[in-house]
Write an enzyme that holds these catalytic residues in place. Structure first.
Site, PDB file in Angstrom:
ATOM      1  N   CYS A  37       0.814  -1.217   0.000  1.00 23.63           N
ATOM      2  CA  CYS A  37       0.000   0.000   0.000  1.00 23.63           C
ATOM      3  C   CYS A  37       0.848   1.267   0.000  1.00 23.63           C
ATOM      4  CB  CYS A  37      -0.919   0.011   1.215  1.00 23.63           C
ATOM      5  SG  CYS A  37       0.009  -0.150   2.739  1.00 23.63           S
ATOM      6  N   CYS A 107      -1.425  -4.429   8.116  1.00 27.71           N
ATOM      7  CA  CYS A 107      -1.191  -3.209   8.899  1.00 27.71           C
ATOM      8  C   CYS A 107      -0.672  -3.568  10.292  1.00 27.71           C
ATOM      9  CB  CYS A 107      -2.474  -2.393   9.018  1.00 27.71           C
ATOM     10  SG  CYS A 107      -3.499  -2.379   7.525  1.00 27.71           S
TER      11      CYS A 107
HETATM   12  S1  FES Z   1      -3.387  -0.368   4.257  1.00 24.93           S
HETATM   13 FE1  FES Z   1      -1.277  -0.550   4.338  1.00 24.93          FE
HETATM   14  S2  FES Z   1      -0.731  -0.353   6.368  1.00 24.93           S
HETATM   15 FE2  FES Z   1      -2.862  -0.383   6.348  1.00 24.93          FE
END
Ligand code: FES
Lengths: 142, 208
Positions: A37, A107
């Site tokens: 992400c 995460c």
């Molecule tokens: S979406 Fe990547 S750390 Fe939460």
């Protein structure tokens, strides 16, 4: 997506945001990132050299709500623990506490990695690098 | 009517078909997007729900499924990044989204990304330091360049992949797939940064 109350709580009222003196020998800094992400997280600990107890912890996270909540929770959890105890914190504990959905597991992994990286950095600074390999985020098994 | 459809459109995708095979394409990354678009419209017309208004419920359902598969496939393949990510996924090379084991990100890159995010934070806090704005402009230029650099490297790796597919060399395929996966990881950071820098600069301009 609906965040759990605990995530919202940590997200809107994050604990221990901030910076510790990176150059101090008592401070360990862990900087980790989630390539899926593009989020980054820094977690720092300040360790009492006599007792090996983590007396302070700070974080700064540029990322999603779950990453912020995970790192906020991680700083709360490591405080008052010894370095060895803090090493035992796993991402599944964080997932449970925050009720993270499967897509947000990475995460919490990021927070676990950050704790380990911070401890690894502190150990290296203090000449305890023999266990350092185990503290590298890349060496963790999920 | 159903027989008619399968006669006209014998290439109707079997269940679970991958997006490349939906358009009868090899798993290569160089792709003529105009030809893709034409194929998309042609195939969409052939399975369009309007043509099956009188057909059995089963056939109508089939038409809907085919239509949505075509849409997903087209949307994924027409974008070079989505196309590459999709290819790596069906090839079993996970670029990001790999679940619980984060890939390694080069530490210098992390440090840099983190620093810039800190600077952005300061700007958002709005302390109005003109130097900060200059720094951010510089950062924007730099990160746009770095994004372009990553894209350049990615284009080379994509070429290598296509050549390896043509030559049928498994090892070369694996190597270029791994390189593409790493570059896509890096690209996500760069893309985020570019976006954030632009947002931060846009916000201050708006306020001025
Ligand atoms: S979406 Fe990547 S750390 Fe939460």
């Amino acid at each position: 997506m609906a965040y759990s109350d605990k995530v919202v709580d940590h997200y809107s009222n994050p604990r221990n945001v901030g910076t510790l003196d990176k150059s101090s020998s008592e401070v360990g800094t862990g900087l980790v990132g989630a390539p899926e992400c593009g989020d980054v997280m820094r977690l720092q600990i300040k360790v009492n050299p006599q007792t090996q107890i983590i007396e302070e912890a700070k974080f700064k996270t540029f990322g999603c709500g779950s990453a912020i909540a995970s790192s906020s929770l991680a700083t709360e959890w490591v405080k008052g623990k010894t370095v060895a105890e803090a090493m035992a914190i796993s991402n599944t504990d964080i997932v449970k506490e925050l009720a993270l959905p499967p897509v947000k597991i990475h995460c919490s992994v990021l927070a676990e990695d950050a704790i380990r990286a911070a401890i690894g950095d502190w150990k290296q600074k203090n000449g305890m690098a023999e266990t350092e390999a185990a503290a590298q985020p890349v060496a963790t098994t999920a | 009517m159903p027989e008619f459809a399968s006669a006209v459109f014998p290439g109707a995708a079997p269940p679970g078909a991958d997006y490349f095979s939906v358009f009868n394409l090899p798993r290569k990354l160089a792709l003529d997007t105009r030809a893709l678009e034409q194929a998309f419209y042609r195939q969409s017309r052939a399975v369009h729900p309007d043509r099956f208004a009188q057909a059995s419920a089963e056939r109508q359902q089939w038409s809907l499924e085919q239509t949505s598969l075509l849409n997903d496939a087209y949307r994924t393949l027409r974008d070079p990044i989505a196309r590459t990510e999709y290819l790596l996924r069906i090839e079993g090379v996970t670029a990001g989204g790999r679940g619980e084991t984060p890939a390694q990100v080069p530490p210098e890159l992390l440090a840099e990304v983190f620093e810039l995010n800190m600077q952005l934070d300061e700007l958002r806090a709005g302390d109005g330091d003109p130097q900060l704005r200059t720094d951010l402009e510089a950062a924007r230029v730099e990160f746009e360049q770095r994004l372009a650099l990553v894209d350049g490297e990615l284009a080379r790796a994509q070429d290598e992949w296509d050549q390896a597919v043509e030559a049928g060399t498994g090892a070369a395929r694996g190597a270029s797939a791994a390189r593409m996966a790493a570059l896509l990881d890096k690209r996500r950071y760069m893309r985020n940064l570019v976006r954030e820098v632009r947002e931060a600069l846009g916000a201050t301009l708006g306020e001025a």
